[in-house]
Write an enzyme that holds these catalytic residues in place. Sequence first.
Site, mmCIF file in Angstrom:
data_model
loop_
_atom_site.group_PDB
_atom_site.id
_atom_site.type_symbol
_atom_site.label_atom_id
_atom_site.label_comp_id
_atom_site.label_asym_id
_atom_site.label_seq_id
_atom_site.Cartn_x
_atom_site.Cartn_y
_atom_site.Cartn_z
ATOM 1 N N ASP A 1 -5.290 12.715 2.711
ATOM 2 C CA ASP A 1 -6.374 12.076 1.964
ATOM 3 C C ASP A 1 -7.705 12.202 2.691
ATOM 4 O OD1 ASP A 1 -5.827 10.383 4.076
ATOM 5 O OD2 ASP A 1 -5.510 8.596 2.862
ATOM 6 N N ASN B 1 -3.096 -3.357 2.401
ATOM 7 C CA ASN B 1 -2.803 -3.766 1.020
ATOM 8 C C ASN B 1 -1.592 -2.999 0.460
ATOM 9 O OD1 ASN B 1 -3.833 -1.234 0.742
ATOM 10 N ND2 ASN B 1 -5.357 -1.748 -0.819
ATOM 11 N N HIS C 1 -1.195 0.291 0.563
ATOM 12 C CA HIS C 1 -1.456 1.652 0.077
ATOM 13 C C HIS C 1 -0.827 2.713 0.987
ATOM 14 C CE1 HIS C 1 -5.613 1.984 2.318
ATOM 15 N NE2 HIS C 1 -4.635 2.356 3.102
ATOM 16 N N GLU D 1 -3.974 3.248 -4.036
ATOM 17 C CA GLU D 1 -4.194 1.815 -3.986
ATOM 18 C C GLU D 1 -3.220 1.098 -4.932
ATOM 19 O OE1 GLU D 1 -5.929 1.029 -1.438
ATOM 20 O OE2 GLU D 1 -8.031 0.746 -1.991
HETATM 21 P P1 PGA Z 1 -3.857 2.598 10.030
HETATM 22 O O1 PGA Z 1 -4.096 2.905 8.490
HETATM 23 O O2 PGA Z 1 -2.801 3.546 10.490
HETATM 24 O O3 PGA Z 1 -5.199 2.851 10.670
HETATM 25 O O4 PGA Z 1 -3.419 1.160 10.138
HETATM 26 C C1 PGA Z 1 -3.007 2.918 7.630
HETATM 27 C C2 PGA Z 1 -3.454 3.201 6.227
HETATM 28 O O5 PGA Z 1 -4.490 2.689 5.777
HETATM 29 O O6 PGA Z 1 -2.728 3.936 5.528
#
Ligand code: PGA
Length: 245
Positions: free
Chosen positions: A67, A136, A138, A143
């Site tokens: 992404d 959240n 995701h 999302e």
């Molecule tokens: P992080 O992000 O590894 O920085 O906690 C995870 C995500 O948002 O998928």
Amino acid sequence: MKLHIADSYERASGLAAAEVCRLVQAQPEAVLCFAAGDTPRLAYSLIVQKAREEQIDFSRITFIGLDEWVGIPPENEGSCHYFLQENLIRPLGLMPAQVHLFDALSRDLSAETERLNQAVAHAGGLDLILVGIGMNGHIGFNEPGIPFDSYAHVVELEAFTQEVGQKYFRTQTVLNQGITLGLRHLTEAKQAILIANGLKKAEIVRQAIEGPVSPDVPASVMRLHPGGLFLIEREAASALHSSPA
Ligand code: PGA
């Protein structure tokens, strides 16, 4: 679905790295899709280390970025592009022809989603997808509410994701949209690994593993993947009823 609760972040990262290296040794033309983010950082450094020590040949893999933040240039240190470039692509010596990342500056984002869908399809599908879990729930920028059967798409980011995402950037940054592979890419991948660590992820990890399988918690899609592996460090597993922690 499989659940492995690891004693430490180092252990969880080591297991993920070992799995990636095992796959590339067995299948040098493997198609790998990795997330950016704080969670997989150590796993990537261990992959690079193992690749050097054991002379594992990554020159024939196909690498797909999961992404990107829309509008953020690749030279911005907070971009997924920059992160993957610094932590994997450059240290592994991958060549541009084997790397497919979203161009989040494209004026035709819809064409970008199609380009990445095609890159995955032409490579014969993903052999392994390695992801984190957002606060959240995701995965990538899928999302809450995004259908499980989606391929690549552009998404309006939740206010929470925009706020949490500031941690990657030196200065306050506008993060309205993301561009991402879809959850169908994950369910169609031959192997899927989700890593989570830290107490702050405990509640969302519990929902993903023990709550309903629902687009409301995108990471619950992992449970639809027959070999989907939740690689959860002890603190992140502490809210699970099945957890010994
Ligand atoms: P992080 O992000 O590894 O920085 O906690 C995870 C995500 O948002 O998928």
